[in-house]
Design a protein around this motif. Structure first.
Motif, mmCIF file in Angstrom:
data_model
loop_
_atom_site.group_PDB
_atom_site.id
_atom_site.type_symbol
_atom_site.label_atom_id
_atom_site.label_comp_id
_atom_site.label_asym_id
_atom_site.label_seq_id
_atom_site.Cartn_x
_atom_site.Cartn_y
_atom_site.Cartn_z
ATOM 1 N N CYS A 182 -55.643 59.701 17.856
ATOM 2 C CA CYS A 182 -54.041 59.560 17.714
ATOM 3 C C CYS A 182 -55.058 57.899 16.725
ATOM 4 C CB CYS A 182 -53.356 59.202 18.806
ATOM 5 S SG CYS A 182 -52.571 57.937 19.194
ATOM 6 N N TRP A 225 -54.347 55.050 17.452
ATOM 7 C CA TRP A 225 -55.454 54.158 19.099
ATOM 8 C C TRP A 225 -55.966 54.415 19.554
ATOM 9 C CZ3 TRP A 225 -50.753 54.729 15.722
ATOM 10 C CH2 TRP A 225 -49.885 53.819 15.214
ATOM 11 N N CYS A 226 -55.576 56.442 20.179
ATOM 12 C CA CYS A 226 -55.671 56.632 21.943
ATOM 13 C C CYS A 226 -57.533 57.189 21.524
ATOM 14 C CB CYS A 226 -54.994 57.354 22.643
ATOM 15 S SG CYS A 226 -53.517 56.115 22.772
ATOM 16 N N HIS A 274 -47.975 60.210 19.344
ATOM 17 C CA HIS A 274 -48.854 60.339 20.932
ATOM 18 C C HIS A 274 -47.475 60.483 21.690
ATOM 19 C CE1 HIS A 274 -52.305 59.510 23.169
ATOM 20 N NE2 HIS A 274 -51.920 60.958 22.844
ATOM 21 N N CYS A 282 -49.696 56.811 23.966
ATOM 22 C CA CYS A 282 -48.390 55.574 23.514
ATOM 23 C C CYS A 282 -47.888 55.510 22.691
ATOM 24 C CB CYS A 282 -49.876 55.084 22.393
ATOM 25 S SG CYS A 282 -50.252 55.845 20.891
HETATM 26 ZN ZN LIG Z 1 -52.079 56.992 21.141
#
Ligand SMILES: [Zn+2]
Lengths: 205, 1005, 93
Positions: free
Chosen positions: C6, C8-9, C59, C63
């Motif tokens: 991801c 972000w994650c 995701h 998120c």
């Molecule tokens: Zn994420």
């Protein structure tokens, strides 16, 4: 004021079920009736993170998978424009924050009735969770100050490692109300071999 | 019973303890450390089963997972497990085992008649014979499967528990032989998280079965030291009795851990899981899976007593069993000689080493010479002779230089055991599953791993390195480098010294020519479990099969529970020879998971039963519904009260009562499960305009509006009421089942297509408890409960929302109705949902307030002609088809709008929503009933529609139905016929889909 | 079972994600101006490539962000992940 019923009100408590070696290596406790506020907004817009830290006393965690806490409040990163604010006490109001954020495009939403916190711990808590959680819970990669959204037994959860004042290293699982009963029953089943203890208050009313 | 064949000393067994067990009804005993196979061999048992097709008597040939013959059914009743390999079954007190296919008895087998008829049963026999005519296969199949019979499934529910475990590691080492052990140690010393997984009950791999000196000490002592250090490291996990069964994408591997099988049945109330399925994500993988010895392919090579040379050694060293009194070796490489040495040392008389080659390695030659064992170089065993108890003697013959012919018959040699070695096949299964392509190594006549596709490397015998010294070196290198590549560079291990033998090369001989004693029923087996022979492969080639994948399917080569671990390489090499190609050109068949069979229990894990199979979502009022005796209905993952039967009341009576009570006084429904999405931001109404077919510009705060959401294909996707809370703040409701999908759908448009829209979404489904109080007395009940708002229709009109308090609890109250009654939908913080529900029940007592479930809700809404998305629509229905053109704006764009003017969506005679009244008002049509135009029709009957909702309406005193009928809107008053499963034909009249209060007088009151 | 990064994650198990089909399909500015065939092309027709495929993933259990993935549909290798609105690395489409 009428009675409140937490999502885990149906789980029998307190109870101790020893595992196959007579021990209990896993415990669970519901931390019900916290104030849960979902916050969405643009952290780069001027005044946004200042508003949060002014009201909560916590710097807004902008790094993914992190959370920060003070004595009364925790703020967890949920997404690049989304956070969860948890007030430990019922009087953690959102009016002051709403006031400060009013000029900005944002959404501050009360979810207090919609989710609860299941705190788990004990020697084998990672193994019990690993029965149905694909996220790596190893302390090397997931310690205090971290948080992660993932799934346990097909249930979306937010995980936050914590230090329980009485029992030491533990994990807070934030779970949606309607899934909480399923999650608790799954964890009890998964912990049967290790033995488990449900601490009062579970499902406080 | 004595252990006639048990050696006096040695072996990894505990002679101080006896374990009693039964095999085919007869009592035997063994010792801790035994497998079922070793204990039976120790007591002189040679016959272990019958083969699948020809029902030939079979003995044990191997000592591990490769065993194709000795399949047993272990345990009784619900605990019974079919098709276990006796070579892997650990003994426990009271174990019972039976041969899986020796019906009616092992010694006299009716199926053996197939052996006499074997000329009539060539490859593809079943396909050729029974597939014609096609319809007859069903009849044949039952008898064939009965005759074939590989074990039986238990008929009782599995009493055992199973679970799963996710794991993450830096380095996963597969196999704990010398290669894997040293790899794990080299990796683990870096501090990396290491998992070491091994199939057997104890670590050591090949060291358990053959003597070795490592670093000046006994191989097993070295292994114990390594194991002890590994166990002392906190980041090391060791799994024994655990098989890596699959290697999937992105270094995801599955491991089946057998936790209690060696203990026997575990009482079902003991909280121990029988098996655990590990799901491991590894940064780096070291494959140290070893190699499996190949049989030689000659006439009668399936005779009980013919065994792999390495298996003979394993029985002697590990289990202290000499599998016969006399033996011989037939080999094409040096490793086979070890069996001759081991057999001699175990007190067996070894009468011959028959070596295909004209020259053997110097070390093994002198070792065998020292023991006085006669060696026949350039010779083969073209056939054997057997009696009731298996092998009696072998034929000895001289082989031509090119290996194609027998030059001369050299007589017979008496022996009970023939240890065979055709070379070694590296276990490349996991490498292949990971996406690698094994490549053929001419010198060693085997397939070795090709280039790595994922983060894996093979080391030791599974990479084609068969000497112990090479295995240790490769293992150490692989472990240290795997750790380094996973981010842990500090690994190290000194490679201990191991003796190296001076070896002569192997000489491939894929098929031994038939000898002087060959009759007309020569059978050289490749796949022992499926009775696939060398001639089957050649027949397949003659019939035009060229690809090994097709030959496999035609001849069943490699289809057994052993997955062709012994036979596949021999088979493809014979195909290659027949086709004039090299084995490398023919290639291997695809190695697929699972490496060994996995139980269904392990696959299911804990996800069983009503509670744990899938999440069960409950509302805050669930416990009250349970106490009230509600029957529940699954709606998505939710449990919703379906109806609340009173003592002695059936479903219809309960539903009728609930409907009548709501229409005549007041009912209450737990509506908490509806999806709820909080929509906020200055562009909220713009966004709603794009999502919904109708216009949202003019909705005032405090007002509610119903909307349809379409897919971009124009078909109805979801519906619900959305309330304007403030100009930049709306609350949307969705269907119960569609909530998550709608939320994801909306986020997707915002994030990917219209990021410029200033809108934030938050799911609040779980935050609000919602109860719908409906009926002529609804207002009175809310008043009685205590409400600070003016509830009169003028002050609080239909389709509006106000915030206030009910029974002292802060609430949002909406005048919306799905029942067609005057209704108040009250939403409160779910922590207080149960309190409010109880307050309303108390307030409604004087009005006989009746809780109603989803079934009554369905009847009430059908009386009003309100559709349920997913019941009255099926993804092929537009709002126009539902007769709801009024909800479709012509002025603005919205998702799906363009599709409504596509030629197909726009055509007349689409299926349209209508009402149906059966001409016999008591007759309730089944939902799903097909509708046609005539009562008696010739087949094929043109279908013109189907019933989507159908109920008995107690209020109207008749049955009502909704249906989708071609061109239905223009057929009002016409008659249509439902042809039912029982052959009856029910006429019905087409009508408008609103059966009750078309003017909405009640809802507005 | 894929492991997807991801943006972000970080790397997470496929179980946390939802697949969203081919990426970079832009909704037409003015659908009413399109012929049925042009609209059907937007609505139904997909590249279905054997090889490198730009696709959308969400995701979902994390998120909740949608993002793009370049994935080889033969080897299942993920070559890149990038955020909505960004072009695939290397200018590939
Ligand atoms: Zn994420």
């Amino acid at each position: 004021m009428s009675a409140k019923h937490s999502p885990l009100v149906e789980i029998e408590t307190p109870v101790i079920r020893p595992g196959s070696d007579g021990q209990t290596l896993f415990w669970m406790q519901e931390h019900a009736f916290c104030v849960h506020l979902n916050l969405r907004g643009d952290p780069s817009s001027s005044g946004f993170s200042e508003a949060v830290s002014a009201v909560t006393g916590i710097a807004l965690p902008e790094h993914p998978n992190t959370c920060a806490s003070s004595e009364h409040c925790r703020v967890a990163w949920l997404g690049p424009d989304e956070w969860l604010l948890i007030g430990v006490h019922e009087d953690f109001g959102h009016a002051p924050l709403e006031d400060r954020l009013a000029p900005l495009h944002h959404a501050l939403t009360d979810l207090s009735g919609g989710q609860t916190i299941l705190r788990v711990g004990g020697e084998n808590w990672r193994d019990v969770l690993a029965s149905a959680c694909p996220f790596d819970l190893h302390p090397r990669v997931f310690g205090e100050g971290a948080c992660a959204q993932t799934v346990i037994a097909h249930t979306n959860v937010l995980l936050m490692p914590v230090k329980d004042p009485d029992r030491g290293e533990a994990l807070d699982i934030v779970v949606r109300r309607s899934f909480a009963d399923h999650l608790a029953r799954w964890l009890m089943d998964a912990a049967a071999e290790d033995g488990f203890e449900l601490l009062a208050p579970m499902g406080s009313a | 019973m004595t252990s006639a064949r048990r050696l006096q000393g040695g072996g990894l067994i505990d002679r101080s303890r006896r374990i009693r067990f039964k095999f085919n009804g007869r009592e035997y005993f063994g010792h801790p450390g035994d497998t079922l196979a070793s204990a039976l061999l120790a007591q002189g048992v040679r016959l272990f089963g019958r083969s699948f097709k020809y029902h030939r008597p079979r003995g044990v040939i191997g000592a591990g997972a490769e065993e194709p013959n000795a399949l047993v059914q272990v345990g009784e009743g619900a605990y019974s497990t079919p098709n276990l390999k006796a070579t892997q079954v650990e003994l426990y007190e009271g174990l019972t085992a039976r041969t899986v296919n020796g019906w009616p008895s092992l010694a006299f087998d009716i199926g053996a008649i197939n052996n006499r008829l074997s000329r009539l049963l060539p490859a593809g026999f079943y396909y050729k014979t029974f597939m014609w005519p096609k319809s007859a296969w069903m009849r044949y199949e039952h008898h064939i499967r009965h005759a074939a019979g590989l074990g039986h499934t238990p008929s009782l529910p599995d009493p055992d528990q199973y679970d799963k475990r996710h794991a993450h590691c830096d380095v996963l080492v597969v196999g704990a032989g010398p290669t894997g052990l040293i790899a794990a140690l080299g990796a683990a010393r870096s501090g990396a998280r290491v998992m070491l997984v091994d199939e057997q009950s104890r670590l050591g791999g090949s060291l358990l079965a053959a003597p070795a000196i490592i670093g000046g000490q006994a191989g097993l002592d070295w292994a114990s030291e390594v194991e002890a250090e590994l166990r002392s490291l906190p980041e090391v996990t060791i799994l024994s009795r655990s098989t890596v069964t699959g290697y999937y994408d992105h270094n995801f591997l599955s491991v089946n851990e057998r936790r209690t099988d060696h203990l026997g049945p575990v009482p079902s109330d003991t909280p121990i899981t029988r098996e655990r399925l590990w799901r491991i994500r590894a940064k780096q993988v070291v494959l140290a899976t070893g190699a499996i010895e190949r049989p030689l392919v000659f006439d009668g090579n399936d005779t009980p007593g013919v065994m792999l040379a390495s298996a003979v050694s394993a029985y002697i060293h590990r289990y202290a069993v000499a599998p016969g009194r006399s033996g011989a070796v037939f080999t094409n490489n040096d490793s086979g000689y070890q069996a001759a040495i081991d057999m001699t040392n175990a007190g067996m008389e070894v009468r011959a080493v028959v070596d295909v080659r004209v020259k053997a390695g110097a070390d093994v030659s002198s070792a065998v010479a020292d023991l006085g064992i006669p060696v026949y170089l350039g010779h083969v065993v073209p056939s054997v002779q057997s009696g009731l108890q298996g092998l009696k003697r072998i034929e000895l013959a001289k082989l031509s230089a090119d290996g194609r012919d027998i030059l001369s018959h050299k007589g017979l040699v008496d022996c009970q055991i023939l240890a065979v070695s055709g070379g070694w096949s590296p276990v490349v299964h996991l490498h292949s599953q990971s996406g690698g392509r094994p490549c053929y190594q001419e010198g060693q006549a085997c397939f070795i791993p090709g280039a790595s596709v994922q983060d894996e490397r093979s080391a030791g015998a599974c990479a084609g390195s068969f000497s112990l010294a090479a295995c240790l070196q490769e293992g150490a290198d692989a472990g240290v480098s795997a750790a380094a590549q996973s981010g842990w560079p500090g690994g190290y291990v000194d490679v201990p010294v191991a003796a190296e033998r001076v070896e002569a090369a192997l000489q491939p001989l894929w098929e031994v020519p038939a000898g002087a004693l060959a009759g007309d029923r020569v059978k050289k087996f490749l796949d022992f479990q499926n009775d696939t022979t060398a001639s089957d492969i050649r027949l397949a080639a003659r019939e035009g099969y060229r690809s090994i994948e097709h030959v496999k399917r035609y001849t069943a080569l490699g289809f057994g529970t052993d997955q062709g671990k012994l036979g596949n390489i021999n088979g493809l090499a014979i195909l290659a020879e027949t086709l004039g190609k090299s084995p490398g050109e023919v290639g291997t068949t695809t190695f697929r998971p699972n490496y060994t069979p996995v139980t269904f229990g392990a696959v299911a894990g804990r996800a069983l039963g009503e509670q744990l199979f899938d999440p069960v979502r409950k509302t805050a009022i669930h416990a009250w519904h349970v106490r009230r005796g509600a029957m529940f209905e699954n709606v998505g993952q939710w449990k919703r009260p379906w109806f609340y039967p009173r003592e002695g009341e059936g479903m219809h009576a309960a539903v009728n009562r609930e409907c009548l009570a709501t229409r005549s006084s007041v009912g209450v429904l737990d509506a908490s499960t509806l999806g709820k999405i909080d929509i906020r931001g200055p562009d909220a109404s713009r966004f709603l305009n794009l999502l919904y077919t109708n216009n949202w510009d003019n909705l005032q705060p405090g007002r509610c509006r119903y909307g349809f959401m379409l897919g971009e294909d124009g078909m109805v996707m979801d519906d619900g009421v959305t309330t304007c809370i403030a100009p930049d703040h709306y609350l949307m409701t969705t269907t119960t089942g569609g909530a998550a999908a709608v939320m994801a759908w909306m986020e997707r448009w915002l994030q990917t297509e219209w990021p410029e829209l200033k809108v934030y979404l938050t799911s609040v489904t779980d935050h609000w408890s919602v109860m719908s109080v409906a009926g002529p007395n609804a207002r009175a009940v809310i008043k009685t409960a205590g409400c600070d708002l003016n509830l009169d229709a003028e002050a609080f009109p239909f389709m509006s929302m106000q915030t206030g308090e009910v029974a002292g609890i802060p609430a949002r109250i909406s005048r919306i109705s799905f029942s067609g009654e005057s209704a108040f939908e009250v939403s409160v913080d779910a922590n207080q949902g149960l309190s409010l529900w109880e307050a309303i029940m108390t307030a409604g007592r004087d009005y006989d307030i009746t809780p109603y479930g989803t079934e009554a809700m369905h009847v009430l809404r059908a009386e009003k002609g309100y559709v349920i998305v997913g019941q009255d629509t099926d993804g092929s229905v537009t709002p126009v088809d539902l007769g709801m053109d009024w909800i479709v704006s012509k002025k603005k764009d919205f998702i799906g709008k363009r599709s409504l003017s596509r030629s197909d969506t726009d055509r007349p005679n689409r299926k349209q929503l209508v009402g149906l009244k059966t001409q016999d008002p008591s007759r309730v049509l089944p939902e799903g009933a097909q509708l046609v135009n005539t009562p008696q029709a010739e087949r094929p009957v043109p279908m013109i529609g189907h019933v989507s909702s159908s109920y008995y309406s107690a209020h109207l005193g008749r049955s009502i139905a909704l249906a989708l009928v071609k061109g239905g809107l223009s057929r009002m008053g016409g008659t249509i016929y439902a042809h039912l499963m029982d052959g009856s034909v029910v006429p019905a009249t087409i009508c408008a889909p609103v059966f009750f209060d078309p003017e909405n007088e009640r809802t507005k009151s | 079972m894929l492991q997807i990064e991801c943006p972000w994650c970080g790397a997470r198990d496929q179980e946390e994600f939802q697949y969203g089909g081919e990426a970079h399909i832009v909704r037409p500015e003015n659908p009413d101006a399109l012929t049925d065939i042009q609209w059907a092309d937007y609505l139904f027709n997909r590249a279905n490539v054997k090889g490198v495929h730009a696709e959308q993933w969400c995701h979902a259990a994390g998120c909740r962000r949608w993002f793009n993935v370049l994935r080889d549909t033969v080897s299942y290798k993920i070559l890149a992940v990038y955020r909505p609105g960004e072009q695939p690395p290397g200018g590939e489409e």
